[in-house]
Motif scaffolding. Structure first.
Motif, PDB file in Angstrom:
ATOM      1  N   CYS A  51      -3.456   5.244  -2.904  1.00  0.00           N
ATOM      2  CA  CYS A  51      -4.519   6.222  -2.702  1.00  0.00           C
ATOM      3  C   CYS A  51      -3.933   7.620  -2.554  1.00  0.00           C
ATOM      4  N   ILE A  72     -11.589   6.744   2.303  1.00  0.00           N
ATOM      5  CA  ILE A  72     -11.216   5.464   1.710  1.00  0.00           C
ATOM      6  C   ILE A  72     -10.863   4.528   2.856  1.00  0.00           C
ATOM      7  N   SER A 109     -12.962   5.183  -6.949  1.00  0.00           N
ATOM      8  CA  SER A 109     -11.980   4.240  -7.464  1.00  0.00           C
ATOM      9  C   SER A 109     -11.681   4.670  -8.897  1.00  0.00           C
ATOM     10  N   ILE A 136      -6.804  -4.715   4.968  1.00  0.00           N
ATOM     11  CA  ILE A 136      -5.847  -5.631   4.344  1.00  0.00           C
ATOM     12  C   ILE A 136      -5.747  -6.899   5.172  1.00  0.00           C
ATOM     13  N   PHE A 195       0.856  -1.193   0.000  1.00  0.00           N
ATOM     14  CA  PHE A 195       0.000   0.000   0.000  1.00  0.00           C
ATOM     15  C   PHE A 195       0.890   1.240   0.000  1.00  0.00           C
ATOM     16  N   ILE A 209      -9.581   0.907   3.693  1.00  0.00           N
ATOM     17  CA  ILE A 209      -8.943  -0.269   3.099  1.00  0.00           C
ATOM     18  C   ILE A 209      -8.603  -1.237   4.223  1.00  0.00           C
ATOM     19  N   TYR A 221      -7.250   4.885  -5.640  1.00  0.00           N
ATOM     20  CA  TYR A 221      -8.399   5.536  -5.020  1.00  0.00           C
ATOM     21  C   TYR A 221      -8.069   6.989  -4.698  1.00  0.00           C
ATOM     22  N   VAL A 279      -1.936  -1.399  -3.903  1.00  0.00           N
ATOM     23  CA  VAL A 279      -3.010  -0.441  -3.600  1.00  0.00           C
ATOM     24  C   VAL A 279      -2.396   0.945  -3.418  1.00  0.00           C
ATOM     25  N   ASN A 335      -5.184  -0.706  -8.526  1.00  0.00           N
ATOM     26  CA  ASN A 335      -6.099  -0.296  -7.457  1.00  0.00           C
ATOM     27  C   ASN A 335      -5.736   1.106  -6.984  1.00  0.00           C
ATOM     28  N   PHE A 378      -7.311  -7.643   0.047  1.00  0.00           N
ATOM     29  CA  PHE A 378      -7.822  -6.442   0.692  1.00  0.00           C
ATOM     30  C   PHE A 378      -9.254  -6.192   0.249  1.00  0.00           C
ATOM     31  N   GLN A 379      -9.938  -5.425   1.051  1.00  0.00           N
ATOM     32  CA  GLN A 379     -11.290  -4.975   0.726  1.00  0.00           C
ATOM     33  C   GLN A 379     -11.319  -3.467   0.891  1.00  0.00           C
ATOM     34  N   THR A 380     -12.055  -2.809   0.022  1.00  0.00           N
ATOM     35  CA  THR A 380     -12.140  -1.354   0.063  1.00  0.00           C
ATOM     36  C   THR A 380     -13.585  -0.925   0.186  1.00  0.00           C
TER      37      THR A 380
END
Length: 160
Positions: A89, A134, A155, A138, A64, A136, A117, A87, A115, A145-147
């Protein structure tokens, strides 16, 4: 946890010449959970990123990455540090002529991640001060991971 910014020699050098830049004081750190590395870069700019490249064993390949300095052109050298990040962001900053993240920077990050964001939906409208979050989560054991996006967070399509 490893801290890599602020860089005291850079701050000292700038203070000797009366060249104060508050972003040189920005905190940068990594958190390592097993083999998963999370990198938080605050408002680091290219002068600090150039120093980061000199640190042995850093930078490590992060899972990340928080894009430095709201995705401004003054933090573009982070793109030279990593070839891929799972990921990524960025936070939005709009004030007067500032409209961050830069579309050029976003387009460059799209090349190293699938990914991406951003905390606000319309990066082209200086009058849109949208606010988003956001979230996230992990799973370090399963490398997944889920967002969840709240408010105006979006996104970005990174299809190549």
């Amino acid at each position: 946890m490893n801290s890599f910014a602020p860089n005291s020699s850079l701050i000292r050098e700038h203070s000797l010449y009366g060249d104060f830049n508050k972003n040189d004081h920005s905190i940068g750190f990594t958190i390592k959970l097993g083999e998963v590395v999370l990198m938080f870069t605050g408002d680091m700019e290219n002068t600090t990123i150039a120093e980061l490249k000199k640190i042995p064993r850093l930078p490590c390949q992060p899972y990340f990455l928080k894009i430095p300095h709201h995705g401004s052109e003054t933090s573009s050298e982070m793109l030279d540090v990593f070839t891929s990040v799972n990921v990524v962001c960025s936070t939005v900053y709009r004030n007067g002529k500032n409209n961050l993240p830069s579309q050029n920077i976003i387009n460059s990050y799209k090349k190293i991640t699938n990914n991406l964001y951003i905390t606000s939906s319309d990066t082209n409208n200086l009058n849109d001060h949208g606010y988003g979050v956001i979230n996230i989560s992990i799973d370090v054991l399963n490398d997944s991971f889920q967002t969840k996006l709240y408010g105006d967070a979006i996104s970005i399509n990174c299809s190549k």
